[in-house]
Design a protein around this motif. Structure first.
Motif, PDB file in Angstrom:
ATOM      1  N   LYS A 220       0.809  -1.211   0.000  1.00 58.92           N
ATOM      2  CA  LYS A 220       0.000   0.000   0.000  1.00 58.92           C
ATOM      3  C   LYS A 220       0.846   1.265   0.000  1.00 58.92           C
ATOM      4  O   LYS A 220       0.331   2.352  -0.254  1.00 58.92           O
ATOM      5  N   VAL A 221       2.136   1.131   0.309  1.00 57.68           N
ATOM      6  CA  VAL A 221       3.017   2.296   0.366  1.00 57.68           C
ATOM      7  C   VAL A 221       3.461   2.681  -1.040  1.00 57.68           C
ATOM      8  O   VAL A 221       4.005   1.864  -1.777  1.00 57.68           O
TER       9      VAL A 221
ATOM     10  N   LEU B 228      -4.623  11.006  -4.173  1.00 54.58           N
ATOM     11  CA  LEU B 228      -5.242   9.780  -4.687  1.00 54.58           C
ATOM     12  C   LEU B 228      -5.408   8.710  -3.609  1.00 54.58           C
ATOM     13  O   LEU B 228      -5.892   7.616  -3.887  1.00 54.58           O
ATOM     14  N   GLY B 229      -4.986   9.039  -2.387  1.00 59.82           N
ATOM     15  CA  GLY B 229      -5.202   8.127  -1.275  1.00 59.82           C
ATOM     16  C   GLY B 229      -4.085   7.135  -1.020  1.00 59.82           C
ATOM     17  O   GLY B 229      -4.248   6.221  -0.201  1.00 59.82           O
ATOM     18  N   TYR B 230      -2.951   7.300  -1.677  1.00 58.71           N
ATOM     19  CA  TYR B 230      -1.830   6.389  -1.461  1.00 58.71           C
ATOM     20  C   TYR B 230      -1.172   6.647  -0.107  1.00 58.71           C
ATOM     21  O   TYR B 230      -1.202   7.773   0.409  1.00 58.71           O
ATOM     22  N   LYS B 231      -0.532   5.623   0.414  1.00 60.46           N
ATOM     23  CA  LYS B 231       0.142   5.717   1.700  1.00 60.46           C
ATOM     24  C   LYS B 231       1.569   6.211   1.515  1.00 60.46           C
ATOM     25  O   LYS B 231       2.285   5.746   0.627  1.00 60.46           O
ATOM     26  N   ILE B 232       1.978   7.166   2.365  1.00 59.22           N
ATOM     27  CA  ILE B 232       3.321   7.735   2.312  1.00 59.22           C
ATOM     28  C   ILE B 232       3.965   7.592   3.688  1.00 59.22           C
ATOM     29  O   ILE B 232       3.334   7.856   4.708  1.00 59.22           O
ATOM     30  N   GLU B 233       5.224   7.169   3.718  1.00 54.09           N
ATOM     31  CA  GLU B 233       5.922   6.921   4.976  1.00 54.09           C
ATOM     32  C   GLU B 233       7.157   7.817   5.113  1.00 54.09           C
ATOM     33  O   GLU B 233       7.679   8.340   4.121  1.00 54.09           O
TER      34      GLU B 233
END
Length: 399
Positions: A150-151, A231-236
């Motif tokens: 998901k990242v 767009l709802g993507y996961k960022i770390e």
């Protein structure tokens, strides 16, 4: 009138205190819960280094890249029409088997990054500035969050390499407290608004999905991050993935850099205003991230004006409006916060001695630059990228 001003200032101080408290809570949570699984993937990585007149920094940058413990990668140097010896320096590095050199007419950093992405082989792209230097395990640490499908993007931990003078030490302190702690908080809140140009990793297909780096704003790194987050993507954020950068050494260059950052931020806010308080588009970014950027920008301007008001009031009337205890409490809490941040970042405790200078002078310079940038942006006065002069001080021995 004085009573209303005192009431407003009291509210501002409480808001800053609450902000510091949120920083602390979120950073503790991130630090204690961010041990990622050891990266066991076999992704091929493309490290893209855009260059414009970087002959003094490029060698140190590439030498740090070729020593990475993760060995499935290429380094693409993109010369963006440099007018100095950058291209010659780049070609001298071709003896490293994983280095590729591309050249193109000058069109700006965003264009150079897009050119590199277009010609890269990796399914993960790592975009870095030409003055960035990595530790030997930086790339491996940067890849760890990608174990989660998901990242889509990962920010590294940027530190200042050249800290010999007061300005350098204050920038080092600001990066630790104001930038990296900021990213820890937003990682926990799932709305990271900026992956720095000095070190950022992305899934290539996601970058292509949002159309690559945009040429619309002066802060292409923030612009791309917002597009991905929208767009709802996961960022770390990975605190152990460290990159050192060469910070400005003159106040003139420092002001030029911060003016561009601030002016570009206003451009991004305007570009993505449609997601403001919109949970369906951008989710946490629209509800928390973008509102916070606006809040922190304006509250810091107001705090600067508040401090100026208190000083004038104290000098000419001998009256601090009973707000000095509140300001003192706020500063004590922020000192506790910076002590904790220095600890988790394994930084030099001596930087704490520069905290008074940071509060009294350094931050006020930044806030006045913010005011200038805001006025010029509202007036429609355009600005350029303001390329800084490099000194070739991106070396670990300077830390």
């Amino acid at each position: 009138m004085a009573t209303l001003i005192s009431l407003a200032l009291t509210i501002f101080v409480y808001l800053i205190t609450f902000e510091s408290f949120m920083y602390f809570i979120c950073s503790v949570r991130h630090y204690t819960n961010s041990s990622y699984k050891k990266y066991e993937g076999d992704d091929f990585v493309s490290i893209i280094v855009p260059c414009y007149n970087e002959e003094l920094t490029l060698i140190n940058c590439i030498k740090s890249m070729v020593t990475q413990t993760y060995n499935k990668y290429e380094i693409i140097i993109v010369d963006d029409g440099s007018t100095d010896g950058t291209l010659d320096v780049a070609k001298s590095l071709l003896h490293y088997k994983n280095v590729v050199v591309l050249t193109k007419p000058n069109a700006g950093k965003a264009s150079a990054l897009n050119f590199g992405i277009k010609h890269c082989r990796g399914n993960i792209v790592v975009c870095v500035d030409a003055d960035s230097i990595f530790l030997s395990d930086t790339l491996l640490k940067l890849l760890e969050p990608f174990s989660d499908s998901k990242v889509a993007a990962v920010s590294g931990n940027v530190k200042v390499a050249n800290r010999e003078n007061v300005l350098g030490k204050n920038q080092a302190l600001e990066y630790i407290l104001g930038l990296n702690l900021y990213r820890r908080m937003f990682t926990v809140l799932n709305c990271v608004p900026v992956i720095p140009g000095a070190i950022g990793a992305f899934r290539k297909d996601v970058v292509l999905e949002v159309g690559g780096y945009s040429l619309d704003t002066l802060v292409e790194d923030m612009d791309l991050t917002m597009a991905i987050s929208k767009l709802g993507y996961k960022i770390e954020f990975v605190g152990e993935a460290i990159a050192y950068t060469e910070a400005p050494e003159s106040y003139k260059d420092f002001c030029k850099q911060r003016y561009r950052w601030t002016y570009g931020t206003f451009e991004v806010i305007n570009k993505y205003k449609s997601i403001l308080f919109n949970y369906k588009s951008g989710k946490e970014l629209g509800v928390v991230g973008l509102p916070y950027i606006i809040f922190s920008t304006f509250i810091n301007i107001l705090i600067t004006l508040a401090i100026l008001y208190l000083v004038i009031n104290l000098i000419f009337y001998g009256n601090s409006s009973n707000l000095m205890p509140l300001f003192f409490t706020m500063f004590v809490l922020q000192n506790i916060l910076i002590l904790y941040t220095i600890h988790i970042d394994r930084e030099d405790l001596k930087l704490l001695f520069y905290w008074p200078f940071q509060v009294v002078i350094y931050r006020q310079i930044i806030y006045f630059i913010t005011i200038k940038a805001l006025i010029n942006y509202m007036r429609g006065k355009k600005t350029s990228w303001n390329k800084l002069d490099r000194l070739g001080k991106n070396m670990l021995k300077s830390t």
